[in-house]
Design a protein around this motif. Structure first.
Motif, PDB file in Angstrom:
ATOM      1  N   ARG A  43       0.660  -1.175   0.096  1.00  0.00           N
ATOM      2  CA  ARG A  43      -0.003  -0.106   0.082  1.00  0.00           C
ATOM      3  C   ARG A  43       0.754   1.269   0.012  1.00  0.00           C
ATOM      4  NH1 ARG A  43      -5.118  -0.635   0.861  1.00  0.00           N
ATOM      5  NH2 ARG A  43      -5.513   1.623   1.693  1.00  0.00           N
ATOM      6  N   ARG A  44       1.705   1.501  -0.980  1.00  0.00           N
ATOM      7  CA  ARG A  44       2.506   2.532  -1.162  1.00  0.00           C
ATOM      8  C   ARG A  44       1.734   3.876  -1.093  1.00  0.00           C
ATOM      9  NH1 ARG A  44       7.414  -0.041  -0.207  1.00  0.00           N
ATOM     10  NH2 ARG A  44       7.384  -2.078  -1.691  1.00  0.00           N
ATOM     11  N   ARG A  45       2.261   4.950  -0.499  1.00  0.00           N
ATOM     12  CA  ARG A  45       1.517   6.346  -0.672  1.00  0.00           C
ATOM     13  C   ARG A  45       2.167   7.060  -2.023  1.00  0.00           C
ATOM     14  NH1 ARG A  45      -0.098   9.126   3.714  1.00  0.00           N
ATOM     15  NH2 ARG A  45       0.394  11.286   2.701  1.00  0.00           N
ATOM     16  N   VAL A  46       1.225   7.665  -2.614  1.00  0.00           N
ATOM     17  CA  VAL A  46       1.484   8.297  -3.940  1.00  0.00           C
ATOM     18  C   VAL A  46       1.505   9.925  -3.216  1.00  0.00           C
ATOM     19  CG1 VAL A  46       0.730   8.789  -5.974  1.00  0.00           C
ATOM     20  CG2 VAL A  46       0.681   6.712  -5.162  1.00  0.00           C
ATOM     21  N   GLU A  47       2.452  10.646  -3.682  1.00  0.00           N
ATOM     22  CA  GLU A  47       2.573  12.214  -3.187  1.00  0.00           C
ATOM     23  C   GLU A  47       1.981  13.076  -4.304  1.00  0.00           C
ATOM     24  OE1 GLU A  47       3.479  11.324   0.520  1.00  0.00           O
ATOM     25  OE2 GLU A  47       2.863  13.188  -0.377  1.00  0.00           O
ATOM     26  N   TYR A  48       0.514  13.275  -4.199  1.00  0.00           N
ATOM     27  CA  TYR A  48       0.021  14.226  -5.166  1.00  0.00           C
ATOM     28  C   TYR A  48      -0.552  15.442  -4.560  1.00  0.00           C
ATOM     29  CZ  TYR A  48      -0.449  10.877  -9.309  1.00  0.00           C
ATOM     30  OH  TYR A  48      -0.312   9.927 -10.466  1.00  0.00           O
ATOM     31  N   VAL A  49      -0.109  16.685  -5.153  1.00  0.00           N
ATOM     32  CA  VAL A  49      -1.020  17.588  -4.669  1.00  0.00           C
ATOM     33  C   VAL A  49      -2.000  18.160  -5.978  1.00  0.00           C
ATOM     34  CG1 VAL A  49      -0.773  20.256  -3.885  1.00  0.00           C
ATOM     35  CG2 VAL A  49       0.879  18.446  -3.102  1.00  0.00           C
ATOM     36  N   LEU A  50      -3.222  18.144  -5.632  1.00  0.00           N
ATOM     37  CA  LEU A  50      -4.257  18.528  -6.666  1.00  0.00           C
ATOM     38  C   LEU A  50      -4.954  19.942  -6.534  1.00  0.00           C
ATOM     39  CD1 LEU A  50      -5.855  15.036  -6.654  1.00  0.00           C
ATOM     40  CD2 LEU A  50      -3.978  15.712  -7.908  1.00  0.00           C
ATOM     41  N   PRO A  51      -4.567  20.785  -7.471  1.00  0.00           N
ATOM     42  CA  PRO A  51      -5.287  22.027  -7.393  1.00  0.00           C
ATOM     43  C   PRO A  51      -6.817  22.052  -7.647  1.00  0.00           C
ATOM     44  CG  PRO A  51      -3.954  21.897  -9.446  1.00  0.00           C
ATOM     45  CD  PRO A  51      -3.827  20.582  -8.718  1.00  0.00           C
ATOM     46  N   THR A  52      -7.387  23.019  -7.297  1.00  0.00           N
ATOM     47  CA  THR A  52      -8.791  23.100  -7.671  1.00  0.00           C
ATOM     48  C   THR A  52      -9.073  24.380  -8.708  1.00  0.00           C
ATOM     49  OG1 THR A  52      -9.248  24.746  -5.767  1.00  0.00           O
ATOM     50  CG2 THR A  52      -9.556  22.522  -5.539  1.00  0.00           C
ATOM     51  N   LEU A  53      -9.815  23.910  -9.787  1.00  0.00           N
ATOM     52  CA  LEU A  53     -10.145  24.972 -10.784  1.00  0.00           C
ATOM     53  C   LEU A  53     -11.569  25.414 -10.711  1.00  0.00           C
ATOM     54  CD1 LEU A  53      -9.449  26.141 -13.575  1.00  0.00           C
ATOM     55  CD2 LEU A  53     -10.461  23.996 -14.566  1.00  0.00           C
ATOM     56  N   THR A  54     -11.772  26.677 -10.487  1.00  0.00           N
ATOM     57  CA  THR A  54     -13.117  27.427 -10.418  1.00  0.00           C
ATOM     58  C   THR A  54     -13.376  28.528 -11.364  1.00  0.00           C
ATOM     59  OG1 THR A  54     -13.170  26.709  -8.101  1.00  0.00           O
ATOM     60  CG2 THR A  54     -14.589  28.347  -8.881  1.00  0.00           C
ATOM     61  N   PHE A  55     -14.327  28.427 -12.182  1.00  0.00           N
ATOM     62  CA  PHE A  55     -14.871  29.490 -13.141  1.00  0.00           C
ATOM     63  C   PHE A  55     -15.980  30.142 -12.317  1.00  0.00           C
ATOM     64  CE2 PHE A  55     -13.121  26.453 -16.084  1.00  0.00           C
ATOM     65  CZ  PHE A  55     -12.544  27.346 -16.984  1.00  0.00           C
ATOM     66  N   ASP A  56     -15.901  31.486 -12.492  1.00  0.00           N
ATOM     67  CA  ASP A  56     -17.083  32.352 -11.718  1.00  0.00           C
ATOM     68  C   ASP A  56     -18.248  32.025 -12.448  1.00  0.00           C
ATOM     69  OD1 ASP A  56     -15.252  33.179  -9.816  1.00  0.00           O
ATOM     70  OD2 ASP A  56     -15.413  35.209 -10.433  1.00  0.00           O
ATOM     71  N   ALA A  57     -18.457  31.691 -13.605  1.00  0.00           N
ATOM     72  CA  ALA A  57     -19.819  31.625 -14.449  1.00  0.00           C
ATOM     73  C   ALA A  57     -20.216  30.162 -14.172  1.00  0.00           C
ATOM     74  CB  ALA A  57     -19.622  31.856 -15.920  1.00  0.00           C
ATOM     75  N   SER A  58     -21.107  29.731 -13.673  1.00  0.00           N
ATOM     76  CA  SER A  58     -21.645  28.339 -13.277  1.00  0.00           C
ATOM     77  C   SER A  58     -21.874  27.541 -14.632  1.00  0.00           C
ATOM     78  CB  SER A  58     -22.941  28.524 -12.857  1.00  0.00           C
ATOM     79  OG  SER A  58     -23.922  29.157 -13.163  1.00  0.00           O
ATOM     80  N   ALA A  59     -22.179  28.171 -15.678  1.00  0.00           N
ATOM     81  CA  ALA A  59     -22.359  27.335 -16.714  1.00  0.00           C
ATOM     82  C   ALA A  59     -20.811  27.023 -17.320  1.00  0.00           C
ATOM     83  CB  ALA A  59     -22.996  28.187 -17.875  1.00  0.00           C
ATOM     84  N   LYS A 476     -12.707  34.847 -24.529  1.00  0.00           N
ATOM     85  CA  LYS A 476     -13.974  35.870 -24.617  1.00  0.00           C
ATOM     86  C   LYS A 476     -15.142  34.881 -24.101  1.00  0.00           C
ATOM     87  CE  LYS A 476     -16.394  39.637 -26.541  1.00  0.00           C
ATOM     88  NZ  LYS A 476     -16.686  40.457 -27.759  1.00  0.00           N
ATOM     89  N   GLY A 477     -15.778  35.401 -23.045  1.00  0.00           N
ATOM     90  CA  GLY A 477     -17.104  34.719 -22.496  1.00  0.00           C
ATOM     91  C   GLY A 477     -16.881  33.755 -21.538  1.00  0.00           C
ATOM     92  N   TRP A 478     -15.858  33.417 -21.074  1.00  0.00           N
ATOM     93  CA  TRP A 478     -15.745  32.300 -20.074  1.00  0.00           C
ATOM     94  C   TRP A 478     -15.581  33.075 -18.835  1.00  0.00           C
ATOM     95  CZ3 TRP A 478     -11.267  28.221 -21.498  1.00  0.00           C
ATOM     96  CH2 TRP A 478     -11.695  27.385 -22.582  1.00  0.00           C
TER      97      TRP A 478
END
Length: 536
Positions: A43-59, A476-478
């Motif tokens: 059960r080896r550990r895997v060192e990941y650091v995962l960023p979060t992506l957030t668009f202000d526009a919900s669509a 544009k538009g994102w």
């Protein structure tokens, strides 16, 4: 690579920690997901650091942000696997712990020791998100070497793409700053290039011979000679295919020479660096001389070698070749503009090779012909961003996201370019009959391709030896978008983009106006970068 790929559907184990993160929704705002654990021996550990992506526009968040989370799940939760020492540590360079790597995909039988997949996945995303896993992924395809003075990239039956490893290794150093890795990697890459140069450089043209970078199947080429007794889909089983001089492969060698120049410079080998720089310039000139089509404003696909068409240029559009020409600087600004302007798109993206070869059609498209391979499509999208075409970049991202959402968030190997459905395409054997192939699920390089579009296209991350340059491309538009918790060397970054376009109007780092959108290589701590964009 693909010559060894079967069509058996077999999903790999889900890494325990990543499975939990995926179930909870990877990328909760303000926190990185926990490291995953490989559910296998030890059960080896895997060192990941995962960023979060957030668009202000919900669509836009629903359209693009959710696919980003799915890509993280594919790489971390599905395709991060235990590096069985006897299989993946031939050269004794894999680190235990974490003892894990990223495999090619969940649909293939083990082992999946394929140079191209390993290098592309490390280059596109894994070295950035999980440096120890990226390093192991690169080392997993290195052999001790026989007559050489040290380890080399494995010498398998797909020798033409071995040097992609140098590109992945140089990128790994740029995102990690690991000099110990660099010293070993330089030896592996330089010895491998020397082998390929001795065996595959055509002295009369100055080009490297061998099939196309992505095209290990005969479906990726015009009608081959139907030699009696040949019943195979593998390209090298056909006469003279080893003598082709292909755009993508030669652009890749150009990029590898530049990578070795960078490695040599960083290690203080200045004479060697000058030699690689000179060789890269010579190869670039040869590509322009033999493959550029001034009348069409683009590059051709390949120059025939020793067959009946010797010296003839095939004018098909090779998606990977055009992308690599831009990304590795083979195409200058004028040629980049021309080839991006004139590139043919199918309804669902950039295809492997356009148009259909005579034996294929929309009803039966060739597997390596008019099909959307997300890895190729995403490289072209990255090239579009690099070339200042935010409109084409936007198209690349939204079309790939739509393909993935159409399969419930799963990343497949390839898709039908007209219908958008999962489809493995058709391949030919010696009799000229067509056989339909499957498109494999949980394809790692399809997922890392999407991550490439976000990290290196949208946010414009350009790691360099002296620091991180940020050259965004916000369509544009994102609307406004944020990438939080991104690990780069000893720093953690929150990057915010506002406005639209690819011209940086203002950059503020930790509340202070910065002259350039960049960060030094040797910084530390947590930093907030806000970039306002204004047009193209």
């Amino acid at each position: 690579m693909a010559a060894a790929r079967g069509n058996t559907s077999r999903r790999g184990f889900l890494a325990a920690g990543a499975a939990a993160a995926g179930a909870a929704g990877l990328g909760v705002a303000g926190a990185a997901a926990p490291p995953a654990e490989a559910a296998t021996s030890g059960r080896r550990r895997v060192e990941y650091v995962l960023p979060t992506l957030t668009f202000d526009a919900s669509a836009v968040q629903d359209e693009l942000g959710t696919v980003y989370d799915s890509a993280l799940t594919d790489v971390v939760g599905i395709n991060t696997t235990y590096a069985v020492p006897a299989t993946y540590d031939k050269a004794g360079l894999v680190s235990y712990p974490p003892g894990t790597l990223v495999r090619a995909g969940g649909g293939y039988p083990e082992p999946q020791r394929w140079t191209r997949d390993a290098a592309i996945n490390a280059w596109s995303a894994v070295s950035l998100l999980g440096p120890s896993v990226g390093e192991n992924t690169l080392w997993s395809v290195v052999d001790p070497g026989k007559g050489e003075t040290g380890p080399v990239v494995q010498q398998d039956n797909q020798w033409w793409d071995q040097i992609v490893w140098a590109v992945g290794a140089w990128n790994h150093y740029l995102v990690t700053g690991d000099h110990d890795f660099l010293a070993d990697a330089y030896g592996v890459a330089s010895r491998t290039l020397a082998l390929r140069k001795a065996q595959n450089l055509n002295a009369s043209t100055g080009l490297f011979q061998g099939p196309g970078y992505m095209n290990d199947g005969i479906a990726g080429y015009p009608a081959p000679p139907w030699t009696s007794g040949i019943d195979s889909s593998f390209v090298l089983d056909y006469p003279h295919t080893d003598e082709l001089m292909v755009l993508s492969t030669n652009c890749l060698y150009h990029g590898a020479h530049l990578a070795l120049e960078g490695m040599a410079t960083a290690l203080g080998h200045h004479a060697a660096a000058a030699g690689y720089r000179k060789a890269a310039a010579s190869l670039r000139s040869a590509i322009d001389r033999h493959l550029w089509r001034e009348d069409a404003g683009t590059y051709g696909y390949f120059v025939h070698g020793g067959d009946a068409g010797k010296g003839h240029l095939d004018t098909s559009q090779e998606g990977a070749g055009l992308a690599l020409a831009v990304l590795f600087g083979v195409a200058d600004r004028r040629r980049t503009r021309l080839l991006l302007d004139g590139a043919h798109w199918q309804p669902h993206g950039i295809v492997n090779v356009w148009p259909h070869f005579e034996r294929f059609s929309d009803d039966r498209p060739g597997r390596h012909n008019v099909m959307v391979w997300p890895m190729v499509h995403s490289m072209f999208g990255h090239a579009a961003a690099r070339g200042g075409r935010t409109d084409l970049f936007a198209r690349a991202v939204t079309e790939l996201a739509a393909l993935v959402k159409g399969t419930g968030g799963s990343f497949y190997e390839l898709y039908h370019s007209v219908t958008g459905k999962v489809d493995g395409g058709w391949q030919t054997g010696g009799s000229g009959t067509l056989t339909h192939f499957d498109s494999q699920p949980d394809q790692a390089w399809s997922a890392t391709g999407y991550l490439r579009l976000i990290h290196h296209g949208l946010f414009g991350l350009r790691p360099a030896a002296d620091g991180l340059r940020i050259e965004p491309s916000l369509p544009k538009g994102w609307g406004d978008v944020r990438l939080r918790g991104l690990a780069y060397r000893d720093m953690t970054l929150d990057i915010e983009l506002t406005g639209a376009g690819d011209r940086v109007h203002a950059c503020v780092v930790d509340g202070r106006r910065a002259r350039t959108a960049s960060l030094p290589a040797h910084g530390g701590g947590h930093h907030t970068v806000r970039i306002a964009l204004a047009g193209s």
